[in-house]
Design a protein around this motif. Structure first.
Motif, mmCIF file in Angstrom:
data_model
loop_
_atom_site.group_PDB
_atom_site.id
_atom_site.type_symbol
_atom_site.label_atom_id
_atom_site.label_comp_id
_atom_site.label_asym_id
_atom_site.label_seq_id
_atom_site.Cartn_x
_atom_site.Cartn_y
_atom_site.Cartn_z
ATOM 1 N N HIS A 268 0.831 -1.206 0.000
ATOM 2 C CA HIS A 268 0.000 0.000 0.000
ATOM 3 C C HIS A 268 0.867 1.258 0.000
ATOM 4 O O HIS A 268 0.545 2.242 -0.691
ATOM 5 N N MET A 269 1.955 1.249 0.769
ATOM 6 C CA MET A 269 2.885 2.377 0.799
ATOM 7 C C MET A 269 3.438 2.663 -0.591
ATOM 8 O O MET A 269 3.502 3.815 -1.038
ATOM 9 N N MET A 270 3.820 1.605 -1.296
ATOM 10 C CA MET A 270 4.409 1.766 -2.623
ATOM 11 C C MET A 270 3.395 2.272 -3.640
ATOM 12 O O MET A 270 3.692 3.154 -4.454
ATOM 13 N N VAL A 271 2.173 1.741 -3.586
ATOM 14 C CA VAL A 271 1.137 2.172 -4.537
ATOM 15 C C VAL A 271 0.760 3.632 -4.276
ATOM 16 O O VAL A 271 0.610 4.432 -5.209
ATOM 17 N N ALA A 272 0.615 3.990 -3.013
ATOM 18 C CA ALA A 272 0.253 5.373 -2.669
ATOM 19 C C ALA A 272 1.311 6.345 -3.166
ATOM 20 O O ALA A 272 0.984 7.423 -3.689
ATOM 21 N N ALA A 273 2.573 5.972 -3.028
ATOM 22 C CA ALA A 273 3.660 6.833 -3.495
ATOM 23 C C ALA A 273 3.625 6.975 -5.010
ATOM 24 O O ALA A 273 3.880 8.062 -5.556
ATOM 25 N N GLU A 274 3.292 5.895 -5.711
ATOM 26 C CA GLU A 274 3.192 5.943 -7.178
ATOM 27 C C GLU A 274 2.088 6.909 -7.604
ATOM 28 O O GLU A 274 2.259 7.707 -8.530
ATOM 29 N N MET A 275 0.961 6.823 -6.926
ATOM 30 C CA MET A 275 -0.168 7.691 -7.277
ATOM 31 C C MET A 275 0.199 9.160 -7.061
ATOM 32 O O MET A 275 -0.089 10.007 -7.912
ATOM 33 N N ARG A 276 0.832 9.450 -5.943
ATOM 34 C CA ARG A 276 1.239 10.837 -5.681
ATOM 35 C C ARG A 276 2.203 11.342 -6.741
ATOM 36 O O ARG A 276 2.107 12.477 -7.218
ATOM 37 N N SER A 277 3.131 10.486 -7.139
ATOM 38 C CA SER A 277 4.137 10.864 -8.118
ATOM 39 C C SER A 277 3.534 11.074 -9.508
ATOM 40 O O SER A 277 3.806 12.090 -10.181
ATOM 41 N N LEU A 278 2.689 10.151 -9.926
ATOM 42 C CA LEU A 278 2.114 10.226 -11.276
ATOM 43 C C LEU A 278 1.090 11.358 -11.395
ATOM 44 O O LEU A 278 0.949 11.956 -12.455
ATOM 45 N N GLU A 279 0.396 11.651 -10.330
ATOM 46 C CA GLU A 279 -0.612 12.708 -10.377
ATOM 47 C C GLU A 279 0.012 14.093 -10.475
ATOM 48 O O GLU A 279 -0.647 15.053 -10.876
ATOM 49 N N LYS A 280 1.304 14.180 -10.155
ATOM 50 C CA LYS A 280 2.018 15.471 -10.286
ATOM 51 C C LYS A 280 2.449 15.742 -11.728
ATOM 52 O O LYS A 280 2.771 16.881 -12.080
ATOM 53 N N ILE A 281 2.506 14.684 -12.533
ATOM 54 C CA ILE A 281 3.001 14.837 -13.908
ATOM 55 C C ILE A 281 1.956 15.523 -14.787
ATOM 56 O O ILE A 281 0.788 15.216 -14.732
#
Length: 319
Positions: A306-319
């Protein structure tokens, strides 16, 4: 004030260790191949780390750096990574993952034999293990240049510890993941692609054998074990693992479920990407680290995914 020199500082493990040691009041020296490149890759909150050029093939340079900074502890993460690259450059892997550790140990012996050293070893030293779970006494049987080089480094660690009385430890690390894991690793590939699918940026994820099982822990827990190793009264080697296994299928299910998706709709098995199966399950028994060091992993499997997926979402949503 304690000080630590960390090689491979900009990698997953180096960054987590730097954060841990800063919290404990250490002065930190990041030994890197290219200072300018490292400066661009280090998060803002770690800019306090002092960077110095470090060449794994140049023992004289190692001696000069150690003589200048005089660290109380040295942690070695600099290495060719495991995974798909374990066979790509056998000579280079042998030099950087194996001989370079001997160079480092010799440099420490010359500069200050009291410097404590921790080597990031690998479960790959067991290779085609015949029994499971693996312990510090399991017969080593590497089956890749990567595993063989790591085993050589462990052997030199033990030799310098026994012959010269140096405080040299090997942390035999099983799989450990985080949002900082490279995209070439299957765990990060799953979380990255799952987030892209959720955001409509891609449609499918192609993987190898979904039933492959691994002992997956959190990188932050792993480096904490390594720090504890260098605080102990005597040097030794330790398995660092969770003692649990989960399949790639479970990882996918957990990652997609967190996003409200069914992995079966999006994940495709690709037989050509299958890796050879292991004779025995690769899972570590960390009883020695738990009993001697008081170490316990703090982040469980689901929390890690869950930690890894949440970090991915935060990162991709900034692009």
């Amino acid at each position: 004030m304690k000080s630590a020199l960390i090689t491979g500082l900009t990698g997953q493990d180096g960054l987590y260790l730097a954060e841990l040691l800063l919290e404990k009041g250490y002065r930190i020296i990041g030994a890197v191949r290219d200072v300018l490149s490292a400066e661009r890759r280090i998060p803002a909150h770690l800019k306090i780390v002092e960077l110095v050029e470090w060449d794994m093939l140049d023992q004289q340079k190692m001696i000069e750096v150690l003589s200048h900074y005089r660290p109380t502890e040295v942690y070695n993460f600099a290495a060719y990574s495991s995974g798909v690259g374990m066979y790509d450059d056998p000579v280079g892997i042998g030099d950087v993952n194996g001989l370079a550790v001997a160079r480092t140990l010799e440099a420490i012996r010359i500069v200050d034999i009291k410097i404590r050293f921790c080597q990031a070893s690998s479960r790959e030293i067991f290779g085609a293990a015949l029994d499971s779970p693996q312990t510090e006494d399991t017969l080593v049987n590497p089956r890749s240049p990567y595993g063989a080089a790591k085993l050589y480094a462990d052997s030199m660690n033990r030799i310098y510890r026994e012959h010269y009385g140096m405080y040299a430890c090997s942390a035999i690390l099983f799989n450990h993941e985080s949002p900082r894991r490279g995209l070439e690793f299957v765990t990060r590939k799953i979380t990255h692609e799952a987030a892209k699918i959720k955001l409509g940026l891609t449609k499918e994820l192609h993987l190898g054998n979904l039933d492959t099982e691994r002992d997956w822990g959190f990188a932050g827990d792993t480096v904490h074990a390594m720090w504890l190793m260098l605080q102990h009264t005597h040097a030794d080697d330790y398995i660092v693992a969770t003692g649990e296994t989960h399949s790639v299928r479970e990882f996918c299910e957990c990652a997609f479920e967190y996003l409200g998706l069914d992995y079966r709709t999006y994940v495709r098995e690709n037989a050509s990407a299958y890796r050879p199966s292991e004779p025995a399950l690769l899972v570590g028994n960390a009883s020695k680290a738990k009993q001697s060091l008081g170490w316990m992993p703090q982040v469980g499997f689901r929390a890690l995914v869950h930690m890894m997926v949440a970090a991915e979402m935060r990162s991709l949503e900034k692009i």
